[in-house]
Scaffold this active site. Structure first.
Site, PDB file in Angstrom:
ATOM      1  N   TYR A 159       0.824  -1.225   0.000  1.00  0.00           N
ATOM      2  CA  TYR A 159       0.000   0.000   0.000  1.00  0.00           C
ATOM      3  C   TYR A 159       0.856   1.274   0.000  1.00  0.00           C
ATOM      4  CZ  TYR A 159      -3.100   3.734   1.500  1.00  0.00           C
ATOM      5  OH  TYR A 159      -3.752   4.944   1.592  1.00  0.00           O
ATOM      6  N   LYS A 163       1.254   4.045  -3.068  1.00  0.00           N
ATOM      7  CA  LYS A 163       0.917   5.472  -2.927  1.00  0.00           C
ATOM      8  C   LYS A 163       2.137   6.331  -3.299  1.00  0.00           C
ATOM      9  CE  LYS A 163      -2.562   6.927  -1.670  1.00  0.00           C
ATOM     10  NZ  LYS A 163      -3.813   7.199  -2.438  1.00  0.00           N
TER      11      LYS A 163
HETATM   12  N1  LIG Z   1      -8.464   6.859   5.307  1.00  0.00           N
HETATM   13  C1  LIG Z   1      -7.311   7.399   5.600  1.00  0.00           C
HETATM   14  O1  LIG Z   1      -6.935   7.527   6.779  1.00  0.00           O
HETATM   15  C2  LIG Z   1      -6.432   7.920   4.500  1.00  0.00           C
HETATM   16  C3  LIG Z   1      -5.256   8.588   4.865  1.00  0.00           C
HETATM   17  C4  LIG Z   1      -4.423   9.055   3.856  1.00  0.00           C
HETATM   18  C5  LIG Z   1      -4.765   8.924   2.533  1.00  0.00           C
HETATM   19  N2  LIG Z   1      -5.899   8.280   2.199  1.00  0.00           N
HETATM   20  C6  LIG Z   1      -6.210   8.178   0.761  1.00  0.00           C
HETATM   21  O2  LIG Z   1      -7.471   8.792   0.551  1.00  0.00           O
HETATM   22  C7  LIG Z   1      -8.150   8.170  -0.529  1.00  0.00           C
HETATM   23  C8  LIG Z   1      -9.546   7.785  -0.094  1.00  0.00           C
HETATM   24  O3  LIG Z   1      -9.437   6.899   0.992  1.00  0.00           O
HETATM   25  P1  LIG Z   1     -10.694   6.482   1.874  1.00  0.00           P
HETATM   26  O4  LIG Z   1     -10.225   6.287   3.251  1.00  0.00           O
HETATM   27  O5  LIG Z   1     -11.824   7.387   1.576  1.00  0.00           O
HETATM   28  O6  LIG Z   1     -10.953   5.041   1.274  1.00  0.00           O
HETATM   29  P2  LIG Z   1     -12.310   4.385   0.767  1.00  0.00           P
HETATM   30  O7  LIG Z   1     -12.020   2.961   0.535  1.00  0.00           O
HETATM   31  O8  LIG Z   1     -13.423   4.724   1.691  1.00  0.00           O
HETATM   32  O9  LIG Z   1     -12.567   5.124  -0.600  1.00  0.00           O
HETATM   33  C9  LIG Z   1     -11.935   4.765  -1.790  1.00  0.00           C
HETATM   34  C10 LIG Z   1     -12.963   4.804  -2.883  1.00  0.00           C
HETATM   35  O10 LIG Z   1     -12.305   4.443  -4.099  1.00  0.00           O
HETATM   36  C11 LIG Z   1     -13.148   3.549  -4.786  1.00  0.00           C
HETATM   37  N3  LIG Z   1     -12.368   2.666  -5.632  1.00  0.00           N
HETATM   38  C12 LIG Z   1     -11.564   1.654  -5.242  1.00  0.00           C
HETATM   39  N4  LIG Z   1     -11.077   1.022  -6.314  1.00  0.00           N
HETATM   40  C13 LIG Z   1     -11.576   1.653  -7.400  1.00  0.00           C
HETATM   41  C14 LIG Z   1     -11.440   1.450  -8.784  1.00  0.00           C
HETATM   42  N5  LIG Z   1     -10.708   0.449  -9.288  1.00  0.00           N
HETATM   43  N6  LIG Z   1     -12.096   2.285  -9.611  1.00  0.00           N
HETATM   44  C15 LIG Z   1     -12.871   3.272  -9.133  1.00  0.00           C
HETATM   45  N7  LIG Z   1     -13.051   3.505  -7.826  1.00  0.00           N
HETATM   46  C16 LIG Z   1     -12.399   2.701  -6.971  1.00  0.00           C
HETATM   47  C17 LIG Z   1     -13.861   2.745  -3.714  1.00  0.00           C
HETATM   48  O11 LIG Z   1     -15.045   2.161  -4.228  1.00  0.00           O
HETATM   49  C18 LIG Z   1     -14.102   3.797  -2.661  1.00  0.00           C
HETATM   50  O12 LIG Z   1     -15.349   4.405  -2.821  1.00  0.00           O
HETATM   51  C19 LIG Z   1      -7.297   6.975  -0.946  1.00  0.00           C
HETATM   52  O13 LIG Z   1      -6.581   7.320  -2.101  1.00  0.00           O
HETATM   53  C20 LIG Z   1      -6.354   6.762   0.237  1.00  0.00           C
HETATM   54  O14 LIG Z   1      -5.144   6.221  -0.179  1.00  0.00           O
HETATM   55  C21 LIG Z   1      -6.753   7.777   3.144  1.00  0.00           C
HETATM   56  C1  LIG Z   2      -1.981  -2.427  17.077  1.00  0.00           C
HETATM   57  C2  LIG Z   2      -3.458  -2.412  17.254  1.00  0.00           C
HETATM   58  C3  LIG Z   2      -3.774  -2.509  18.693  1.00  0.00           C
HETATM   59  C4  LIG Z   2      -4.095  -1.161  16.690  1.00  0.00           C
HETATM   60  C5  LIG Z   2      -4.165  -1.232  15.191  1.00  0.00           C
HETATM   61  C6  LIG Z   2      -4.477   0.123  14.664  1.00  0.00           C
HETATM   62  C7  LIG Z   2      -4.321   0.151  13.135  1.00  0.00           C
HETATM   63  C8  LIG Z   2      -5.455  -0.636  12.535  1.00  0.00           C
HETATM   64  C9  LIG Z   2      -4.258   1.594  12.647  1.00  0.00           C
HETATM   65  C10 LIG Z   2      -3.086   2.359  13.296  1.00  0.00           C
HETATM   66  C11 LIG Z   2      -2.660   3.424  12.296  1.00  0.00           C
HETATM   67  C12 LIG Z   2      -3.661   3.330  11.175  1.00  0.00           C
HETATM   68  C13 LIG Z   2      -3.263   3.868   9.814  1.00  0.00           C
HETATM   69  C14 LIG Z   2      -2.911   5.354   9.864  1.00  0.00           C
HETATM   70  O1  LIG Z   2      -3.862   6.093  10.591  1.00  0.00           O
HETATM   71  C15 LIG Z   2      -2.750   5.969   8.538  1.00  0.00           C
HETATM   72  C16 LIG Z   2      -3.191   5.388   7.401  1.00  0.00           C
HETATM   73  C17 LIG Z   2      -2.860   6.058   6.135  1.00  0.00           C
HETATM   74  C18 LIG Z   2      -3.839   5.888   5.043  1.00  0.00           C
HETATM   75  O2  LIG Z   2      -3.267   6.203   3.805  1.00  0.00           O
HETATM   76  C19 LIG Z   2      -4.603   4.600   5.029  1.00  0.00           C
HETATM   77  C20 LIG Z   2      -5.059   4.167   6.390  1.00  0.00           C
HETATM   78  C21 LIG Z   2      -3.917   4.091   7.386  1.00  0.00           C
HETATM   79  C22 LIG Z   2      -2.936   3.020   6.878  1.00  0.00           C
HETATM   80  C23 LIG Z   2      -4.410   3.682   8.808  1.00  0.00           C
HETATM   81  C24 LIG Z   2      -4.930   2.233   8.816  1.00  0.00           C
HETATM   82  C25 LIG Z   2      -5.223   1.698  10.222  1.00  0.00           C
HETATM   83  C26 LIG Z   2      -4.018   1.834  11.130  1.00  0.00           C
HETATM   84  C27 LIG Z   2      -2.861   0.967  10.636  1.00  0.00           C
END
Ligand SMILES: NC(=O)c1ccc[n+]([C@@H]2O[C@H](COP(=O)([O-])OP(=O)(O)OC[C@H]3O[C@@H](n4cnc5c(N)ncnc54)[C@H](O)[C@@H]3O)[C@@H](O)[C@H]2O)c1
Ligand SMILES: CC(C)CCC[C@@H](C)[C@H]1CC[C@H]2[C@@H]3[C@H](O)C=C4C[C@@H](O)CC[C@]4(C)[C@H]3CC[C@]12C
Length: 369
Positions: A159, A163
């Site tokens: 992952y 990214k």
């Molecule tokens: N959630 C976090 O903490 C976090 C932190 C940093 C960055 N991001 C980034 O933010 C973005 C959104 O993340 P999120 O948490 O909302 O995730 P999410 O899974 O809720 O949203 C992702 C969306 O992308 C869509 N998707 C997946 N594969 C696809 C494909 N092949 N074609 C079209 N659509 C597709 C999914 O259906 C979903 O609606 C991602 O790029 C993720 O890497 C998330």
């Molecule tokens: C060790 C266990 C007790 C707790 C596990 C927590 C774990 C599921 C959480 C901790 C940190 C979280 C990630 C972090 O907030 C940032 C990101 C970046 C983003 O791009 C995607 C989601 C992610 C990886 C979170 C996922 C859940 C994590 C790993």
């Protein structure tokens, strides 16, 4: 605010517009982008809530599509002025193969870039991640760093690798000539751990606490800081940077920005308790109840079980060696680059962000699966 001559002329496309962040970006654009004429929402899975958006002044076009399919992306991008590319496969739990993660996150992003170039779309905002930087495989702390803080970004997990590659593609595409001869202007936003209404992991942890009689057990030392940012502020940053990219292409083009707000610096678990505490959960233990070596043993066991069970079922618990390393390594940001470059101020205070998230958690009370 746009003047009346500019009113409602722009077409925006949000990929992943039905995801956790994407839905907030879509709603924020409808509230805060007065020049919007049409909003295209592109996602693999369209949400039923899109229906209720059809009644406003902006044309909301739902497009079911796959970013890995170049022709679907090109058709969706054609005629759009701005693309906000949030679609991605967010998987640190081993649900998808590394090939699939690469295909969606890297090839999907390449398809978006090529579609912009082919169709003449000039502005592209990419949702990157803190994980493009770290935590790295060596577990080095990143303590309240900024976009210029030196840090050895080294990844093994698919992952963060995907990214980082995708972000690089987006930044390298800045300045490419699009159809019609104008330059493509791109930038990347790097959220830390996003929280807020719709956050699936917060929901899972809440249900887990309910099943454990209203208790969660501390696993991570309180001194390990983990960066968090409210989804409404991340969405607002996307809307603002997309607008300003059109006004200040020379300054913003090719840049990266961490997403930040006034959410407090805490450990992952202590931060969750800011939300889950008022919802009736209690975090047991001032220190981790299990020693780190035992947690790592359990994480490795989970990884082994996942591998063994894969032919029969998908076993993907929250705890694995990667998530343990994430939660157990300090990674926080302290920056004002977005404020300096495009006037970003968080739209939601910490109190607001917290209260909104608490209200959302409370609303699902009693619906635990
Ligand atoms: N959630 C976090 O903490 C976090 C932190 C940093 C960055 N991001 C980034 O933010 C973005 C959104 O993340 P999120 O948490 O909302 O995730 P999410 O899974 O809720 O949203 C992702 C969306 O992308 C869509 N998707 C997946 N594969 C696809 C494909 N092949 N074609 C079209 N659509 C597709 C999914 O259906 C979903 O609606 C991602 O790029 C993720 O890497 C998330
Ligand atoms: C060790 C266990 C007790 C707790 C596990 C927590 C774990 C599921 C959480 C901790 C940190 C979280 C990630 C972090 O907030 C940032 C990101 C970046 C983003 O791009 C995607 C989601 C992610 C990886 C979170 C996922 C859940 C994590 C790993």
């Amino acid at each position: 605010m746009a003047d009346s001559a500019q009113a409602q002329e722009l077409v925006y496309l949000v990929t992943g517009g039905c995801g956790f962040l994407g839905e907030h970006v879509v709603r924020m654009l409808l509230q805060r982008e007065p020049r919007l004429r049409e909003l295209r929402v592109f996602d693999l899975h369209l949400g039923p809530w899109l229906e209720e958006l059809q009644t406003g002044p902006v044309q909301v076009t739902a497009i079911q599509g796959d970013v890995t399919q170049a022709h679907e992306v090109t058709a969706a991008v054609a005629g759009a002025h701005v693309v906000i590319h949030t679609a991605g496969l967010v998987d640190v739990f081993g649900r998808a193969s590394s090939e699939t993660i690469h295909e969606v996150n890297v090839q999907g992003t390449q398809n978006v870039i090529e579609a912009c170039v082919q169709t003449g779309t000039q502005f592209l905002v990419y949702t990157s991640s803190m994980e493009v930087v770290g935590p790295n495989i060596k577990g080095h702390p990143f303590y309240r760093g900024n976009e210029d803080t030196p840090y050895e970004a080294a990844h093994r997990h698919p992952y963060p690798r995907s990214k980082a590659l995708a972000e690089q593609l987006v930044l390298e595409a800045n300045g490419r000539k699009v159809h019609g001869g104008l330059p493509l202007v791109t930038c990347a936003l790097r959220p830390t751990g996003i929280y807020g209404e719709g956050h699936q992991i917060m929901r899972d942890i809440y249900y887990q606490g309910q099943r454990l009689g209203g208790r969660l057990f501390r696993a991570i030392p309180a001194s390990v800081e983990h960066g968090r940012v409210y989804v409404g502020n991340v969405a607002w940053m996307h809307v603002l940077v997309a607008r300003e990219l059109q006004q200040q292409a020379a300054l913003l083009g090719g840049q990266v920005y961490f997403c930040y707000d006034s959410s407090p610096y805490k450990s992952y678990e202590d931060f969750n308790m800011e939300i889950l505490g008022p919802c009736g959960l209690r975090l047991v233990g001032a220190r981790p109840l299990l020693p780190y070596w035992l947690l790592m043993f359990l994480a490795l066991l989970n990884a082994l079980l996942q591998w063994l069970l894969r032919p029969l079922l998908l076993y993907a618990p929250l705890l694995n060696p990667y998530t343990l390393a994430m939660a157990n390594t300090t990674f926080t940001v302290s920056t004002n680059k977005a404020q300096r470059h495009f006037g970003y101020e968080p739209l939601f205070s910490w109190e607001d962000s917290r209260n909104r998230t608490i209200r959302w958690v409370r609303a699902m009370d009693g619906s635990a699966p």
